[in-house]
Enzyme design. Structure first.
Site, PDB file in Angstrom:
ATOM      1  N   ALA A 101       0.761  -1.271  -0.027  1.00 32.05           N
ATOM      2  CA  ALA A 101      -0.003   0.090  -0.026  1.00 32.05           C
ATOM      3  C   ALA A 101       0.821   1.151  -0.035  1.00 32.05           C
ATOM      4  O   ALA A 101       0.822   1.967  -0.983  1.00 32.05           O
ATOM      5  CB  ALA A 101      -0.890   0.215   1.011  1.00 32.05           C
ATOM      6  N   GLY A 102       1.703   1.376   0.943  1.00 43.43           N
ATOM      7  CA  GLY A 102       2.650   2.590   1.253  1.00 43.43           C
ATOM      8  C   GLY A 102       2.236   3.755   0.767  1.00 43.43           C
ATOM      9  O   GLY A 102       2.250   4.717   1.490  1.00 43.43           O
ATOM     10  N   CYS A 103       1.743   3.838  -0.360  1.00 44.12           N
ATOM     11  CA  CYS A 103       1.719   5.081  -1.313  1.00 44.12           C
ATOM     12  C   CYS A 103       0.015   5.656  -1.193  1.00 44.12           C
ATOM     13  O   CYS A 103      -0.562   4.975  -2.227  1.00 44.12           O
ATOM     14  CB  CYS A 103       2.277   4.920  -2.622  1.00 44.12           C
ATOM     15  N   VAL A 104      -0.237   6.451  -0.451  1.00 46.79           N
ATOM     16  CA  VAL A 104      -1.667   7.166  -0.510  1.00 46.79           C
ATOM     17  C   VAL A 104      -1.650   8.502  -0.315  1.00 46.79           C
ATOM     18  O   VAL A 104      -0.550   9.082  -0.164  1.00 46.79           O
ATOM     19  CB  VAL A 104      -2.523   6.422   0.436  1.00 46.79           C
TER      20      VAL A 104
END
Ligand SMILES: Cc1cc2nc3c(=O)[nH]c(=O)nc-3n(C[C@H](O)[C@H](O)[C@H](O)COP(=O)(O)OP(=O)(O)OC[C@H]3O[C@@H](n4cnc5c(N)ncnc54)[C@H](O)[C@@H]3O)c2cc1C
Lengths: 104, 412
Positions: A101-104
């Site tokens: 996910a890391g990237c939001v």
């Protein structure tokens, strides 16, 4: 979510090809998945993949690069050598875990 | 008497105490909020300071002004939490007990996490704009800068307000055009992501906007160090990008006491249930705002939507009832695009930003994923809304959960 056949086995994957069912993964599948992205698995690769599998089992999320380095003990630099360009994504792909996910 | 203890009186903590003070019986509940910084910072304003649009003095106000009567504001730093004893130690060694704890200590830039970032060139040719100090120093630098290679850089995800570095690049382009020196500046946007932004449709729009402005994009760049001598940033896979002026967003991390207390993940964010913000380990601890590990943007607007849901749930939870409200990760961000225009994006855990109108389907007045002057005014208006409606916990005429009404389905 769609079904794909990898190494003769039906598995669930997302639209980018990341496996979505933890228990459908096997070490044989991992070698095929790695081959799909041009990686031949060595002991060093396996150390990272096993950390990802074990960590996911406890935490329920795909570990970040930072975590593979801090907790898994593999230097980030080496991860870039083992899984060139996009180590976080490539490791998750081979380990049969959801895309990080890391990237939001 | 039951005791509610809130750690951090920033955007989220202030909203929480305002919402809950009016809902919890004063004879039954005492509320304490702890924060070492007497000033409340309007952080979205940091973006505008380097370009002289706001002065440093225009983005802070005394915290006490926003804390309601009946809430005790303690000006001190939290040293650690002892969750098994239901108490919190302050850095002077004193302790405060609690029945319920809300962690709202946000996230901060940590340049020391990247070797060389705090080297000789720090605040000479290496700057950040995620602190008041950083954006003020950068304003001084830009005033006298004569041009060269400007590198706008993100160290590691997640960062708060993930669109801010893009906005910085757009505003820089516009700023140098106004000063008639755009031809003397080369702008490169360097990101650890594989595109300009995280979600595909917005990434395509934003990528197009960078291209139009002749801003080069370098993706999948995971920084190893800053080379102060050569003035380069170097990645783990040994790419080097030279700069004359580096504007970086350092690694962002939650407060250190969270790590010390065994309450955080690798970046000191508190693992919580994504729908209720209740700690995964402790039944009387919540984490709200940037301090939580929610898989959505870390932004003031998100904190606002989340806290509406949190408030309802909290009242049920302390009454021993089941929590029946679920947060959906709703985020709503104005993106400054320079030249007096802006863009608006609206999304949640499941749905990526789509084009359309907001908040009223068909009418707007704001247009999603499109650059308009009205969206820019929306961004400037946000400052007034922040101080006068958001912090005091007034209800805004915006639904907390994302709505598909007014959005257009698009093929990625
Ligand atoms: C440059 C920039 C631009 C932004 N633009 C936007 C925007 O346009 N729209 C938007 O919605 N959001 C924007 N944001 C993000 C927004 O400011 C944050 O997401 C929001 O402030 C988060 O609220 P919070 O309460 O979680 O954290 P904060 O508001 O950061 O509050 C944390 C508080 O905790 C306190 N604290 C820290 N450590 C301790 C400790 N040990 N003990 C006690 N207290 C402690 C701090 O002093 C602080 O007051 C921007 C941020 C930046 C940096």
């Amino acid at each position: 979510m769609t079904l794909a056949t990898i190494a003769g086995q039906e598995v669930h994957v997302d639209d980018e090809g990341f496996m979505t069912e933890y228990d459908e993964w096997s070490e044989d599948l991992a070698s095929t998945l790695a081959g799909n992205i041009g990686i031949e698995l060595t002991d060093d690769h396996w150390q990272a993949i096993r950390f990802l599998r074990d960590d996911y089992k406890v935490e329920g999320v795909t570990p970040t690069l930072r975590r593979v380095t801090n907790t898994g003990g593999i230097p980030t630099k080496q991860l870039f050598v083992l899984f060139p360009k996009k180590p976080a994504k490539k490791m998750a792909y081979i380990a049969g875990l959801p895309k990080p996910a890391g990237c939001v | 008497m039951r005791q509610l203890l809130v750690l951090g009186a920033g955007t989220a903590g202030t909203m929480v105490v305002n919402k809950l003070r009016s809902q919890l019986d004063a004879d039954e509940w005492s509320i304490i909020v702890v924060d070492p910084d007497p000033a409340h910072h309007y952080q979205p304003g940091y973006l505008f300071i380097p370009f002289g649009t706001y002065q440093p003095g225009q983005v802070t106000k005394p915290k006490a002004k926003f804390i309601p009567k009946g809430v005790d504001l303690v000006t001190a730093e939290v040293d650690r939490v002892e969750p098994s004893e239901n108490r919190v130690f302050l850095s002077d060694g004193s302790a405060i007990g609690y029945d319920f704890l809300v962690i709202a200590t946000g996230t901060t830039p940590r340049p020391e996490e990247t070797p060389g970032m705090l080297g000789e060139e720090w605040q000479r040719s290496v700057f950040d704009f995620y602190t008041l100090d950083g954006s003020t120093a950068l304003a001084d630098k830009l005033r006298s800068w004569e041009g060269g290679r400007l590198v706008v850089h993100i160290s590691e995800m997640p960062i708060k307000c993930p669109v801010a570095p893009l906005e910085f690049a757009f505003l820089a382009d516009s700023h140098f055009k106004e000063r008639e020196m755009r031809d003397r500046v080369e702008i490169t946007y360097v990101t650890p992501l594989d595109a300009a932004f995280t979600k595909p449709i917005a990434a395509a729009h934003l990528g197009g906007m960078l291209e139009e402005r002749k801003i080069t994009v370098e993706t999948d760049f995971y920084i190893e160090s800053v080379d102060n001598e050569k003035k380069e940033i170097v990645s783990f896979d040994e790419r080097a990008i030279p700069f004359d002026l580096l504007v970086t967003v350092p690694v962002n991390m939650g407060a250190d006491f969270i790590g010390r207390s065994g309450l955080g993940n690798d970046l000191n964010y508190v693992p919580v249930d994504h729908e209720t913000m209740l700690s995964r380990d402790w039944d009387n601890i919540f984490a709200v705002g940037d301090a939580a590990d929610l898989p959505t943007s870390k932004a003031g607007s998100v904190a606002h939507f989340a806290i509406e849901i949190f408030t309802e749930n909290f009242l049920q939870h302390v009454d021993g009832q089941e929590m029946t409200h679920a947060f959906d990760g709703h985020a709503n961000c104005f993106v400054e695009s320079g030249g007096g225009k802006g863009m608006l994006i609206d999304f949640n855990y499941e749905t990526q930003p789509l084009p359309g109108r907001y908040p009223i389907p068909g009418l707007g007045p704001f247009k999603l994923l499109e650059e308009t002057e009205l969206n820019h005014l929306g961004k400037l208006m946000f400052k007034w809304v922040y101080w006068n409606a958001l912090l005091p916990g007034r209800d805004l005429p915006l639904p907390a959960l994302m709505s598909m009404a007014g959005k257009e389905e698009v093929e990625a």
